[in-house]
Design a protein around this motif. Structure first.
Motif, short mmCIF file in Angstrom:
data_model
loop_
_atom_site.label_atom_id
_atom_site.label_comp_id
_atom_site.label_asym_id
_atom_site.label_seq_id
_atom_site.Cartn_x
_atom_site.Cartn_y
_atom_site.Cartn_z
N PRO A 1 101.68 4.51 33.36
CA PRO A 1 100.91 4.76 32.15
C PRO A 1 99.56 6.01 32.56
N ALA A 2 99.42 5.99 33.66
CA ALA A 2 98.41 7.17 34.06
C ALA A 2 98.88 8.58 33.83
N ALA A 3 100.38 8.64 34.10
CA ALA A 3 100.98 10.12 33.97
C ALA A 3 101.07 9.97 32.26
N ALA A 4 101.16 8.94 31.65
CA ALA A 4 101.82 9.26 29.96
C ALA A 4 100.42 9.59 29.45
N TYR A 5 99.21 9.18 29.78
CA TYR A 5 97.95 9.06 28.98
C TYR A 5 96.97 10.00 29.59
N GLY A 6 97.42 10.98 30.33
CA GLY A 6 96.53 11.96 31.04
C GLY A 6 95.68 11.62 32.08
N LEU A 7 95.69 10.20 32.73
CA LEU A 7 94.58 9.92 33.73
C LEU A 7 95.33 10.40 35.05
N LYS A 8 95.18 11.77 35.01
CA LYS A 8 95.90 12.56 36.44
C LYS A 8 95.31 11.88 37.72
N ASP A 9 94.10 11.38 38.02
CA ASP A 9 93.82 11.28 39.35
C ASP A 9 93.61 9.52 39.21
N ARG A 10 94.30 8.91 38.40
CA ARG A 10 94.53 7.47 38.36
C ARG A 10 95.71 7.01 38.78
N GLY A 11 95.84 5.68 39.00
CA GLY A 11 97.08 4.80 39.06
C GLY A 11 97.85 4.81 40.44
N VAL A 12 97.36 5.63 41.38
CA VAL A 12 97.87 5.59 42.81
C VAL A 12 97.00 5.35 43.93
N ILE A 13 97.53 4.58 44.76
CA ILE A 13 96.38 4.78 46.21
C ILE A 13 96.80 5.87 46.94
N ALA A 14 96.04 6.96 46.94
CA ALA A 14 96.39 8.06 47.74
C ALA A 14 95.38 8.80 47.97
N GLU A 15 95.15 9.75 49.19
CA GLU A 15 94.11 10.43 49.56
C GLU A 15 93.63 11.34 48.21
N GLY A 16 92.44 11.49 47.74
CA GLY A 16 92.03 12.52 46.75
C GLY A 16 92.05 11.87 45.43
N TYR A 17 92.62 10.69 45.21
CA TYR A 17 92.88 10.00 43.83
C TYR A 17 91.42 9.28 43.80
N ARG A 18 90.88 9.17 42.45
CA ARG A 18 89.80 8.46 42.32
C ARG A 18 89.99 6.97 42.88
N ALA A 19 88.93 6.37 43.31
CA ALA A 19 89.08 5.00 43.94
C ALA A 19 89.04 3.95 42.93
N ASP A 20 89.97 3.59 42.24
CA ASP A 20 90.15 2.47 41.41
C ASP A 20 91.30 1.43 41.96
N MET A 21 90.80 0.49 42.38
CA MET A 21 91.49 -0.24 43.17
C MET A 21 91.45 -1.93 42.90
N ILE A 22 92.33 -2.68 43.23
CA ILE A 22 92.03 -4.17 43.24
C ILE A 22 92.68 -4.75 44.44
N LEU A 23 92.25 -5.81 44.98
CA LEU A 23 92.69 -6.58 46.04
C LEU A 23 93.33 -8.02 45.36
N VAL A 24 94.59 -8.04 45.45
CA VAL A 24 95.04 -9.63 44.89
C VAL A 24 95.75 -10.32 45.96
N LYS A 25 95.76 -11.91 45.78
CA LYS A 25 95.97 -12.71 46.65
C LYS A 25 97.64 -12.65 46.96
N ASN A 26 98.16 -12.40 45.96
CA ASN A 26 99.71 -12.37 46.08
C ASN A 26 100.47 -11.32 45.20
N LEU A 27 101.56 -11.23 45.14
CA LEU A 27 102.49 -10.60 44.07
C LEU A 27 103.21 -11.39 43.18
N THR A 28 102.61 -12.70 43.15
CA THR A 28 103.53 -13.77 42.18
C THR A 28 102.61 -13.83 41.05
N ASP A 29 101.46 -14.30 41.12
CA ASP A 29 100.41 -14.61 40.08
C ASP A 29 99.53 -13.40 40.13
#
Length: 568
Positions: free
Chosen positions: A301-329
Motif C-alpha cells: 500500500p505504501a507504493a500504491a498510494y505514494g508513501l515513498k518513504d514508508r512501509g519498509v524497515i530499511a536505512e533512510g526510510y521514515r521510522a514508522d515501526m511497531i513491535l509485536v509479540k508474535n506473528l499470530t495475533d
C-alpha cells in the motif's frame, strides 16, 4: 531524540525474511540496521533511549489501504489514537460520510483535526455523494467543482471509491466528468464494484478505476486482479465471503494485492482485538504466510498510494515501526512514529455551529410513521416485501411473506420489525419505511443519525410510537444513538460532530456503546452488533439486494423502488 532497539526480530519485506539484529533510529529515520550496534558508538548518546526487543518482532508501521474515519463513530483525533495504539500508522481515507453531511467542507473538518495527530492520512476525494443519486438524499450531490476543491485546494491525493458502479458503467455525465478529470490529472481512482464482471468490468476499468475492495468470490477477485486492478482484501468485524488464502495461492505474491479494514471494524473490536493488526491476524489464521500478509499492509500500500518513504524497515526510510509479540495475533507492544514513541492522545478541535448543529429535520409528529397499504385494503391479507438481514455481513436479501391486515393496520409476525429512514437535511425531510427480518423483535425502538452512506436518520423496532420518540431524541440532541422503550428513553450515546462522531477516547466510547448494546440484546434484538447493522447495512443503497432509504424500499438488483405491501 534517538532510539536503539536491541536483539529484535525484523520483518524484512524486501528480502522476504525474518532477521535478528539492532535498529538505530535518529532524526525520524532508520539510520542503521545491523546484527549488532553498540550504544557507545551511536552519534546521539545524550538523548538515546534503548529498547530491549528480545522476543519481539519489528514490523513496518501498518497501512490501511482503504478506510473511513466516520464508520468508527470517532472523530479524527479519537480515531487516530485508536489506530496508532494498534500499530496502524497510515491510512488511505475516504471521507464520504462527512461529505454527505456537509459537502466538501465536511471533509475539510476531518482533515483539520487529523493534522494534530501522528497518523499519516492519504485523503481521497469522494466522488459519489450521495452514493445513489435519485434513490436517496443528503446535503447535496458532489459534482466536479467539489472534487476540484478537495484535490486542488485541500490537497487530496486522488479520487475515492466510485461506488455507484451503475453510473460509471452507464457513463452518466456528471460522474464521467469527475473520473475524466481524475484520469487527466493522473490521479489514482479507487473502486467499489461488487459482482461487476466481464464487459461491465472492462467498462468500469476503462473509466480509470484502478482498485476494488468489494469482491464476493475468489473468482471475482482473480478476474479483477488479472485485468490489472489492485484487489484490496477486507477484514474487520464482518464475515467476509472470499478466502484470502485461496486467492493469494492462485494469484501469487503481487504488489497489486492490498489489505484494508474499509472502516468495517467497530470501536469495540479495535479496543479488544486491534485494527490492521487484527486484519493481519485474520488472514494469517486463514493460512496466509505471515510475511506475505505483512507486505499487504506495509510495502505494497505504501507504493500504491505514494508513501515513498514508508512501509519498509530499511536505512533512510521514515521510522514508522511497531513491535509485536508474535506473528499470530500481532498484539502490539510498542509503536514508533516518525522516530518517536507514539503519543497516547491528541487535541480535539473546537467545532463551529454548522458542524455540531447539522440535523435540520423538524421533530416527527405522532402518526408520521405508517406502513402504506394498498388502496382500499382494510382487512384481509397482503404480500409484504421484506429486507432480510444477513447478520454479520453487508448483505441483505429480498424476502416475501403474506401478512394479515386488520382494521387498516398491518399485523407483524413475531420475528419482524418496522424500519424507517428519515431525511435529516430538510425541515420536512421525506420518510422511507419498510419491514426487516432476522433482527429479532426489539421491545421499543432504536434510532440513530448514522444511516450509511447519507448519514440520514434511521430507526427500527416493534413500536412506531417509540420509533417516533427515538427519532426526536436524536434530532433534539443533534446526533447520536437512542434506545426508547415504553415511551421513555433508556439509553443515549451522543455523536455531536456532524451528528455522526464522538470526540471521546475510544475506551470511553466503547463503555457507552456496551451499555446500549446490552440493553438492546436484553430486550429482544438478536443481531451481533445492532449499531453496525443499523449504520452499515439496512440503508446502504450500493450493496445488494435490498435497502430502505429516505425515499422508500429499494430493490438494488433492479434499481427500482417497490411497495412494502402489495395486493395478493
Amino acid at each position: 531524540m534517538s532510539l536503539l532497539i536491541k536483539n529484535v526480530a525484523i520483518a524484512d519485506v524486501l528480502e522476504d525474511k525474518i532477521k535478528t539484529g539492532d535498529i538505530y533510529i535518529r532524526n525520524g529515520r532508520f539510520e542503521k540496521i545491523a546484527e549488532h550496534i553498540d550504544a557507545s558508538e551511536v552519534e546521539e548518546k545524550e538523548h538515546l533511549t534503548v529498547i530491549n526487543g528480545e522476543g519481539l518482532t519489528a514490523l513496518p508501521g501498518l497501512i490501511d489501504a482503504h478506510t473511513h474515519v466516520e464508520l468508527s463513530m470517532l472523530s479524527s483525533a479519537s480515531f487516530a489514537e485508536a489506530l496508532i495504539q494498534n500499530g496502524t500508522t497510515a491510512a488511505v481515507l475516504d471521507p464520504h460520510d462527512a461529505v454527505n453531511v456537509l459537502g466538501h467542507k465536511g471533509a475539510k473538518y476531518l482533515m483539520e483535526e487529523m493534522k494534530e495527530t501522528d497518523l499519516t492520512p492519504v485523503w481521497m476525494a469522494s466522488p459519489c455523494v450521495p452514493s445513489a443519486p435519485g434513490y436517496e438524499d443528503c446535503y447535496g450531490q458532489v459534482m466536479l467543482s467539489d472534487v476540484k476543491v478537495m484535490v486542488e485546494e485541500y490537497g487530496m491525493y486522488g479520487i475515492a471509491e466510485a461506488m455507484d458502479y451503475n453510473r460509471v458503467i452507464a457513463k452518466e455525465a456528471s460522474l464521467k466528468e469527475i473520473l475524466d478529470y481524475g484520469k487527466e490529472k493522473g490521479l489514482k481512482i479507487d473502486g467499489h464494484a461488487p459482482g461487476v464482471l466481464g464487459a461491465d468490468l472492462d467498462t468500469y476499468i476503462a473509466a480509470g478505476v484502478s482498485s476494488d475492495h468489494e469482491s464476493v468470490t475468489v473468482g471475482e477477485m482473480l478476474e479483477k486482479f488479472r485485468k490489472g486492478m489492485y484487489v484490496i482484501i477486507r477484514r474487520g468485524s464482518l464475515k467476509e465471503p472470499a478466502s484470502a488464502k485461496e486467492f493469494l495461492d492462485k494469484a501469487g505474491d503481487s504488489d497489486h494485492i492490498l489489505l484494508s479494514t474499509d472502516g468495517c471494524i467497530t470501536a469495540k473490536d479495535m479496543a479488544e482485538h486491534g485494527h490492521m493488526n487484527y486484519a493481519l491476524a485474520q488472514i494469517v489464521k486463514e493460512g496466509v504466510e505471515p510475511l506475505q500478509a505483512i507486505k499487504l499492509a506495509t510495502v505494497y500500500p505504501a507504493a500504491a498510494y505514494g508513501l515513498k518513504d514508508r512501509g519498509v524497515i530499511a536505512e533512510g526510510y521514515r521510522a514508522d515501526m511497531i513491535l509485536v509479540k508474535n506473528l499470530t495475533d500481532f498484539k502490539v507492544q510498542d509503536v514508533i512514529v516518525n522516530g518517536e514513541i507514539a503519543k497516547a492522545s491528541y487535541p480535539r478541535m473546537d467545532y463551529p455551529k454548522e458542524v455540531i448543529h447539522s440535523i435540520k429535520r423538524d421533530d416527527l409528529k405522532e402518526g408520521e410513521l405508517t406502513i402504506p397499504l394498498p388502496e382500499g385494503c382494510i382487512d384481509g391479507e397482503v404480500k409484504v416485501n421484506i429486507v432480510k438481514i444477513v447478520d454479520g455481513t453487508l448483505e441483505t436479501i429480498h424476502e416475501e411473506r403474506k401478512l394479515p391486515v386488520k382494521n387498516g393496520a398491518l399485523i407483524l409476525e413475531d420475528d419482524l420489525m418496522y424500519c424507517a429512514v428519515v431525511d435529516r437535511y430538510r425541515k420536512d425531510g421525506s420518510i422511507g419505511i419498510g419491514i426487516i427480518s432476522q433482527a429479532g423483535a426489539l421491545q421499543g425502538a432504536f434510532a440513530g443519525s448514522v444511516g450509511q452512506d447519507t448519514q440520514n436518520l434511521i430507526a427500527f423496532g416493534t413500536s412506531l410510537s417509540d420509533m417516533t420518540l427515538a427519532f426526536n431524541q436524536v434530532i433534539v440532541k443533534q446526533g447520536g444513538l437512542s434506545y426508547v422503550r415504553d415511551g421513555e428513553e433508556k439509553q443515549f450515546v451522543g455523536l455531536p460532530v456532524l451528528g455522526i462522531l464522538s470526540q471521546k477516547p475510544m475506551d470511553v466510547f466503547v463503555k457507552e456503546t456496551d451499555r446500549l448494546l446490552a440493553d438492546l440484546w436484553e430486550h429482544g434484538c438478536i443481531l451481533k452488533n445492532p449499531i453496525l447493522t443499523m449504520s452499515l447495512q439496512i440503508s446502504l443503497a450500493v450493496i445488494p439486494e435490498m435497502a430502505i432509504t429516505n425515499r422508500g424500499l429499494l430493490d438494488i438488483i433492479n434499481n427500482r423502488f417497490i411497495p412494502v405491501c402489495e395486493l395478493v
